[in-house]
Design an enzyme around this catalytic site. Sequence first.
Site, PDB file in Angstrom:
ATOM      1  N   GLN A   8      -3.068  11.808   0.369  1.00 35.83           N
ATOM      2  CA  GLN A   8      -4.033  11.661   1.461  1.00 35.83           C
ATOM      3  C   GLN A   8      -4.167  10.185   1.821  1.00 35.83           C
ATOM      4  O   GLN A   8      -4.742   9.407   1.068  1.00 35.83           O
ATOM      5  CB  GLN A   8      -5.367  12.258   1.018  1.00 35.83           C
ATOM      6  CG  GLN A   8      -6.389  12.341   2.129  1.00 35.83           C
ATOM      7  CD  GLN A   8      -7.530  13.281   1.777  1.00 35.83           C
ATOM      8  OE1 GLN A   8      -7.358  14.495   1.688  1.00 35.83           O
ATOM      9  NE2 GLN A   8      -8.706  12.722   1.555  1.00 35.83           N
ATOM     10  N   ASP A   9      -3.589   9.831   2.958  1.00 33.82           N
ATOM     11  CA  ASP A   9      -3.549   8.438   3.413  1.00 33.82           C
ATOM     12  C   ASP A   9      -4.495   8.311   4.595  1.00 33.82           C
ATOM     13  O   ASP A   9      -4.087   8.288   5.746  1.00 33.82           O
ATOM     14  CB  ASP A   9      -2.094   8.114   3.809  1.00 33.82           C
ATOM     15  CG  ASP A   9      -1.946   6.727   4.394  1.00 33.82           C
ATOM     16  OD1 ASP A   9      -2.896   5.938   4.299  1.00 33.82           O
ATOM     17  OD2 ASP A   9      -0.870   6.433   4.944  1.00 33.82           O
ATOM     18  N   SER A  10      -5.782   8.221   4.292  1.00 37.30           N
ATOM     19  CA  SER A  10      -6.790   8.278   5.357  1.00 37.30           C
ATOM     20  C   SER A  10      -7.409   6.922   5.623  1.00 37.30           C
ATOM     21  O   SER A  10      -7.282   5.985   4.834  1.00 37.30           O
ATOM     22  CB  SER A  10      -7.893   9.248   4.945  1.00 37.30           C
ATOM     23  OG  SER A  10      -8.661   8.662   3.922  1.00 37.30           O
ATOM     24  N   TYR A  39       0.821  -1.208   0.000  1.00 38.70           N
ATOM     25  CA  TYR A  39       0.000   0.000   0.000  1.00 38.70           C
ATOM     26  C   TYR A  39       0.857   1.261   0.000  1.00 38.70           C
ATOM     27  O   TYR A  39       0.661   2.167  -0.822  1.00 38.70           O
ATOM     28  CB  TYR A  39      -0.917  -0.051   1.237  1.00 38.70           C
ATOM     29  CG  TYR A  39      -1.732   1.179   1.496  1.00 38.70           C
ATOM     30  CD1 TYR A  39      -2.890   1.428   0.765  1.00 38.70           C
ATOM     31  CD2 TYR A  39      -1.360   2.086   2.477  1.00 38.70           C
ATOM     32  CE1 TYR A  39      -3.650   2.560   1.008  1.00 38.70           C
ATOM     33  CE2 TYR A  39      -2.119   3.213   2.734  1.00 38.70           C
ATOM     34  CZ  TYR A  39      -3.255   3.449   1.993  1.00 38.70           C
ATOM     35  OH  TYR A  39      -4.006   4.560   2.225  1.00 38.70           O
TER      36      TYR A  39
END
Lengths: 399, 399
Positions: free
Chosen positions: A228-230, A99
């Site tokens: 943006q790693d939310s 990821y």
Amino acid sequence: MRLNHSFLSTFLTLYAALINTNANANANAETTSTSTSTKIIAEEEHEIGYIQSLKLQIPPLESVTSEFQQIEIYESKHYGKVFVLDECLQLTEKDAPHYNEMLAHIPIMEYIIMSMNMKKQKRIGSETQTETRMDMKPLKVLVIGGGDGYVVAELLKHSFVESIDHVELDQGVIDVSSDHFPWAKDLWKNEKVHLHIEDGAKFVQQKANALSESESTSESYGYDIIIQDSSDPFFYEDDGSLTILPSNVLYSDQHFQALFQLLQPNDGILMFQAETYNIPSNLEVIKEWRGTLDNIGFRNARYGTISIPTYPTGQIGFYVANARAADANADTECTTDDKSSDGRTCIGNHSSSLLASEEFDMKTVTKYFEQMIGKTKYYHPKIHRSAFDLPLWVEEYIY
Amino acid sequence: MRLNHSFLSTFLTLYAALINTNANANANAETTSTSTSTKIIAEEEHEIGYIQSLKLQIPPLESVTSEFQQIEIYESKHYGKVFVLDECLQLTEKDAPHYNEMLAHIPIMEYIIMSMNMKKQKRIGSETQTETRMDMKPLKVLVIGGGDGYVVAELLKHSFVESIDHVELDQGVIDVSSDHFPWAKDLWKNEKVHLHIEDGAKFVQQKANALSESESTSESYGYDIIIQDSSDPFFYEDDGSLTILPSNVLYSDQHFQALFQLLQPNDGILMFQAETYNIPSNLEVIKEWRGTLDNIGFRNARYGTISIPTYPTGQIGFYVANARAADANADTECTTDDKSSDGRTCIGNHSSSLLASEEFDMKTVTKYFEQMIGKTKYYHPKIHRSAFDLPLWVEEYIY
């Protein structure tokens, strides 16, 4: 990827009891350490009737209750350390590269390929590659979320990343990650990294407001890349009702609009976590996000896919989009000539990585990446190109 | 992908009880059909501590005990009909195209691309495509396993597939599939399909022996394509012990040797189910299979990957290999020039689809596929090409 807690906790208790019973019944190599037992963490996708579980060793290595959530680190037999927030699996050491390497390297490499004239490079020959590397302008990056630090650590491997604003809500996540993950040790002490313990949506909105008020066109306000790693923005309960999660604000039209404002207008790139296509309500929002990005002025919003065994259904996706003017990318759009009678031959023309274009020679790009970064675990330019090749039914639904 | 039955049955009973309790506690739209309840089918991968479950509606639509196994068809809310053998999930209507379209179309398309001079086609232009289509020689195909019929049904979409020998051990599987799956209805009545209710390994061995004895060089004995759609060859119990499953004989050196003998010596193609790379013991045999194929005389044995949510870890793989002479493929092997100092730039040169070669224009191949086949759900030439692009750690381990 959330649980119905009341239901699952009962299930987990019963299941853990079974696991322990089973371990006692089989006197084998696994039970030599009698002080260690296991518990199960489960993620249920009510919408599709899917449950996925993973065995963790108890007690946890760390368990902290922060202002926002319960933060835990467990050891596991196969997946290494496992990072859990409020009983939801966030990351395992074993498959975290799948990821995180993609979230970090894809926007950077897209930026590089876009910036450099690789075609020209190919003609001139490999001798000029080092010079090109020196020519890269320093990049300003914003990372929202991802308090485990993996994405930031990967970004720092690119020498021309000059500064990273890292916005994370929870100082507790930063502290626990610093203590437990090798990539995060001393990460936030790096002079290129500027940590902001703040709400990501508010941080972005304030910056965007300031930019509007100043009416400045100075490039110094803009980011070259925003990642943006939310966590998940919503989930469906077992009774079919929708629950909106805190990170939902990071997926609102207003927020995407603000991100657009903060990106360099010509070559800025947005990358964000965009859920799995295997759950119908997710696929629906995946399509909607593409429309939202398009309306705001982003171009070439492309959904890419990552294989990752510890996320439900073994798949998670991301969007990459360019904040450049529409006409600058006209050559990558579908044309009537490209289409067969049912329009399907155009598939891929509007959804591909720049690497899928014939202009770029894979061998040259691969050599360039290896010279620059060296060793990765999941990412390489071939899988970068392939990530945008989706199952046909998914491709047809999104585009 | 097998269960520890004694343990799991207890778990499933308890879990099913919980599910039902939960359904009763929430009076919602889902409980309108009070006569329908659910059960959970689970697949545990002891080796990595992973469990995956799926909700099925009970009672099953069909439950038959054949000479070899318990064959069941269940309805499910999201995945359509689910085909279960001895409590192991084999196929769901929803994601079956992911696996089966790839198993059928990849070897056929590799064969076509290899046979046709697509490069020449590209130069001459699209007008000649129809003629090329007529030029394809009739193909003889052998399908081992896959009693659900999906692979055979996909193969029949190619008009130049002249005959298919389909070998399946269990008549019960054929009968149940014929009754329940739309693609299988009347499938084995098709005059091109020759069903053999036999043990696949024995069928192949007998054919190979007959061929050796006749010392014939006649091409009429050979298959152009062999597809092996088998269940898992082994699994690890919870106590770490290895259990060999019946289909293990389909992965022996002797069997692969016999398959090689049965294939056309110049352009025959072997395709077989090759497990997930996410389980260490599987990855080990994936590498071993490549060595075995190479030793026997196969060339370009390439491991490809498929995303499929209902198989454990969301991923399954396959091998494609050519039965042609080594020197005919020299141009696709790694050369010293291709390698960077650590040899990594060569990645992909020995593991790619023919479609990854610059010789073949994706647009031309896509048009060709669409003219020929029309609608698919998962397969298209871009995902065909991408299937061979693996996570870097997997690529480096296998090659």
